[in-house]
Design a protein around this motif. Structure first.
Motif, PDB file in Angstrom:
ATOM      1  N   SER A   8       0.831  -1.209   0.000  1.00 44.11           N
ATOM      2  CA  SER A   8       0.000   0.000   0.000  1.00 44.11           C
ATOM      3  C   SER A   8       0.865   1.260   0.000  1.00 44.11           C
ATOM      4  O   SER A   8       0.498   2.277  -0.610  1.00 44.11           O
ATOM      5  N   ASP A   9       2.017   1.216   0.662  1.00 43.66           N
ATOM      6  CA  ASP A   9       2.930   2.367   0.657  1.00 43.66           C
ATOM      7  C   ASP A   9       3.524   2.571  -0.727  1.00 43.66           C
ATOM      8  O   ASP A   9       3.693   3.713  -1.180  1.00 43.66           O
ATOM      9  N   THR A  10       3.833   1.468  -1.406  1.00 49.82           N
ATOM     10  CA  THR A  10       4.365   1.569  -2.766  1.00 49.82           C
ATOM     11  C   THR A  10       3.333   2.196  -3.696  1.00 49.82           C
ATOM     12  O   THR A  10       3.672   3.016  -4.562  1.00 49.82           O
ATOM     13  N   ILE A  11       2.058   1.830  -3.527  1.00 47.28           N
ATOM     14  CA  ILE A  11       0.997   2.415  -4.349  1.00 47.28           C
ATOM     15  C   ILE A  11       0.934   3.924  -4.147  1.00 47.28           C
ATOM     16  O   ILE A  11       0.830   4.691  -5.115  1.00 47.28           O
ATOM     17  N   ILE A  12       1.017   4.364  -2.913  1.00 43.30           N
ATOM     18  CA  ILE A  12       0.959   5.801  -2.618  1.00 43.30           C
ATOM     19  C   ILE A  12       2.140   6.521  -3.261  1.00 43.30           C
ATOM     20  O   ILE A  12       1.978   7.580  -3.899  1.00 43.30           O
ATOM     21  N   GLU A  13       3.332   5.957  -3.119  1.00 39.92           N
ATOM     22  CA  GLU A  13       4.528   6.567  -3.705  1.00 39.92           C
ATOM     23  C   GLU A  13       4.408   6.626  -5.227  1.00 39.92           C
ATOM     24  O   GLU A  13       4.744   7.644  -5.848  1.00 39.92           O
ATOM     25  N   ALA A  14       3.942   5.519  -5.818  1.00 38.87           N
ATOM     26  CA  ALA A  14       3.817   5.445  -7.270  1.00 38.87           C
ATOM     27  C   ALA A  14       2.806   6.451  -7.791  1.00 38.87           C
ATOM     28  O   ALA A  14       3.035   7.141  -8.798  1.00 38.87           O
ATOM     29  N   THR A  15       1.674   6.540  -7.112  1.00 33.92           N
ATOM     30  CA  THR A  15       0.618   7.459  -7.538  1.00 33.92           C
ATOM     31  C   THR A  15       1.100   8.898  -7.490  1.00 33.92           C
ATOM     32  O   THR A  15       0.880   9.677  -8.429  1.00 33.92           O
ATOM     33  N   THR A  16       1.771   9.261  -6.425  1.00 39.47           N
ATOM     34  CA  THR A  16       2.310  10.623  -6.287  1.00 39.47           C
ATOM     35  C   THR A  16       3.320  10.916  -7.394  1.00 39.47           C
ATOM     36  O   THR A  16       3.284  11.989  -8.022  1.00 39.47           O
ATOM     37  N   TYR A  17       4.198   9.967  -7.644  1.00 42.97           N
ATOM     38  CA  TYR A  17       5.219  10.148  -8.675  1.00 42.97           C
ATOM     39  C   TYR A  17       4.586  10.318 -10.052  1.00 42.97           C
ATOM     40  O   TYR A  17       4.951  11.225 -10.818  1.00 42.97           O
ATOM     41  N   LEU A  18       3.635   9.433 -10.393  1.00 41.80           N
ATOM     42  CA  LEU A  18       3.044   9.440 -11.730  1.00 41.80           C
ATOM     43  C   LEU A  18       2.190  10.681 -11.977  1.00 41.80           C
ATOM     44  O   LEU A  18       2.106  11.162 -13.116  1.00 41.80           O
ATOM     45  N   ARG A  19       1.571  11.206 -10.935  1.00 44.71           N
ATOM     46  CA  ARG A  19       0.796  12.441 -11.084  1.00 44.71           C
ATOM     47  C   ARG A  19       1.670  13.571 -11.622  1.00 44.71           C
ATOM     48  O   ARG A  19       1.236  14.389 -12.445  1.00 44.71           O
ATOM     49  N   HIS A  20       2.914  13.615 -11.144  1.00 51.07           N
ATOM     50  CA  HIS A  20       3.828  14.682 -11.544  1.00 51.07           C
ATOM     51  C   HIS A  20       4.567  14.360 -12.844  1.00 51.07           C
ATOM     52  O   HIS A  20       4.980  15.268 -13.559  1.00 51.07           O
ATOM     53  N   ALA A  21       4.720  13.082 -13.138  1.00 51.34           N
ATOM     54  CA  ALA A  21       5.515  12.679 -14.302  1.00 51.34           C
ATOM     55  C   ALA A  21       4.752  12.780 -15.616  1.00 51.34           C
ATOM     56  O   ALA A  21       5.357  12.978 -16.671  1.00 51.34           O
ATOM     57  N   ASP A  22       3.421  12.635 -15.570  1.00 52.48           N
ATOM     58  CA  ASP A  22       2.653  12.539 -16.806  1.00 52.48           C
ATOM     59  C   ASP A  22       1.269  13.144 -16.577  1.00 52.48           C
ATOM     60  O   ASP A  22       0.468  12.594 -15.819  1.00 52.48           O
ATOM     61  N   PRO A  23       0.960  14.272 -17.224  1.00 54.14           N
ATOM     62  CA  PRO A  23      -0.342  14.914 -17.007  1.00 54.14           C
ATOM     63  C   PRO A  23      -1.527  14.066 -17.447  1.00 54.14           C
ATOM     64  O   PRO A  23      -2.623  14.181 -16.889  1.00 54.14           O
ATOM     65  N   VAL A  24      -1.323  13.202 -18.450  1.00 53.71           N
ATOM     66  CA  VAL A  24      -2.408  12.319 -18.879  1.00 53.71           C
ATOM     67  C   VAL A  24      -2.693  11.287 -17.795  1.00 53.71           C
ATOM     68  O   VAL A  24      -3.854  11.021 -17.459  1.00 53.71           O
TER      69      VAL A  24
END
Length: 221
Positions: A8-24
């Protein structure tokens, strides 16, 4: 001794990262909501399911899987419950001749010690893919799905998955499905969380097509 962080922590980290990495992807995350991917440790059953599901519909695969469950003790799909089954038994639940051989090949690799499912997670992604692909009937796509849905590896990019190709085409407004090399290039900005980028694109495609069932098993959508 290193303690593995909760998935669940990995999901949170991934989601935060991807929000900033790709606007789509940020839009996909907003519309789909929290990622519900949760690894299922039963690798053997997932492999059997993947073999059964090859080139047939999900309902047909579910029917065959149900028949197989009813054939074994306590409905448990495990190596020791499938070992007593003959080739004719496997054919009798609706498996093709080839798929019956594939399941027997999987059992042979496990019983001979060539494949140790319980220790797979100790290897890196490519080593796991090589070990699984040594079994007849298991290809790279199936092995990558094991990495995603059973082992929860965070950086898998299944470029040969038709559902993923179609998701990228629809979500990014492309005129045709991208080639594997194009997906690899596009996915560079998603590292080291390409698994979650893939999951969100799968999920958003399903919503665009009027469905609301996030992908949770090894099938090609």
């Amino acid at each position: 001794m290193t303690t593995q962080k909760p998935f669940s922590d990995t999901i949170i980290e991934a989601t935060t990262y991807l929000r900033h990495a790709d606007p789509v992807l940020a839009q996909a995350i907003e519309r789909v909501g929290p990622c519900t991917l949760m690894p299922d440790p039963n690798i053997f059953e997932a492999l059997v399911d993947a073999i059964i599901s090859q080139q047939i519909s999900i309902p047909a695969a579910d029917t065959i899987m149900g028949r197989l469950r009813r054939l074994v003790p306590e409905n448990r799909i495990e190596p020791h419950t499938l070992l007593p089954l003959t080739h004719d038994d496997l054919r009798g639940v609706g498996l093709s001749n080839a798929k019956a051989h594939y399941i027997q090949s999987l059992l042979e690799h496990i019983t001979s010690g060539q494949l140790h499912l319980e220790t797979l997670d100790a290897y890196d992604d490519e080593e796991i893919i090589q070990q699984l692909c040594a079994v007849k009937g298991i290809g790279r796509w199936s092995a990558e799905m094991i990495l995603v849905f059973c082992l929860g590896r965070p950086d898998v990019l299944p470029v040969d998955d038709l559902g993923f190709q179609e998701a990228v085409r629809q979500v990014y407004g492309l005129s045709e499905r991208p080639k594997p090399r194009d997906l690899r290039m596009r996915g560079e900005c998603w590292r080291p969380y390409r698994t979650f980028a893939t999951w969100y694109l799968w999920a958003w495609k399903e919503r665009l097509n009027g469905k609301h069932r996030p992908r949770t098993r090894i099938v090609s959508l």
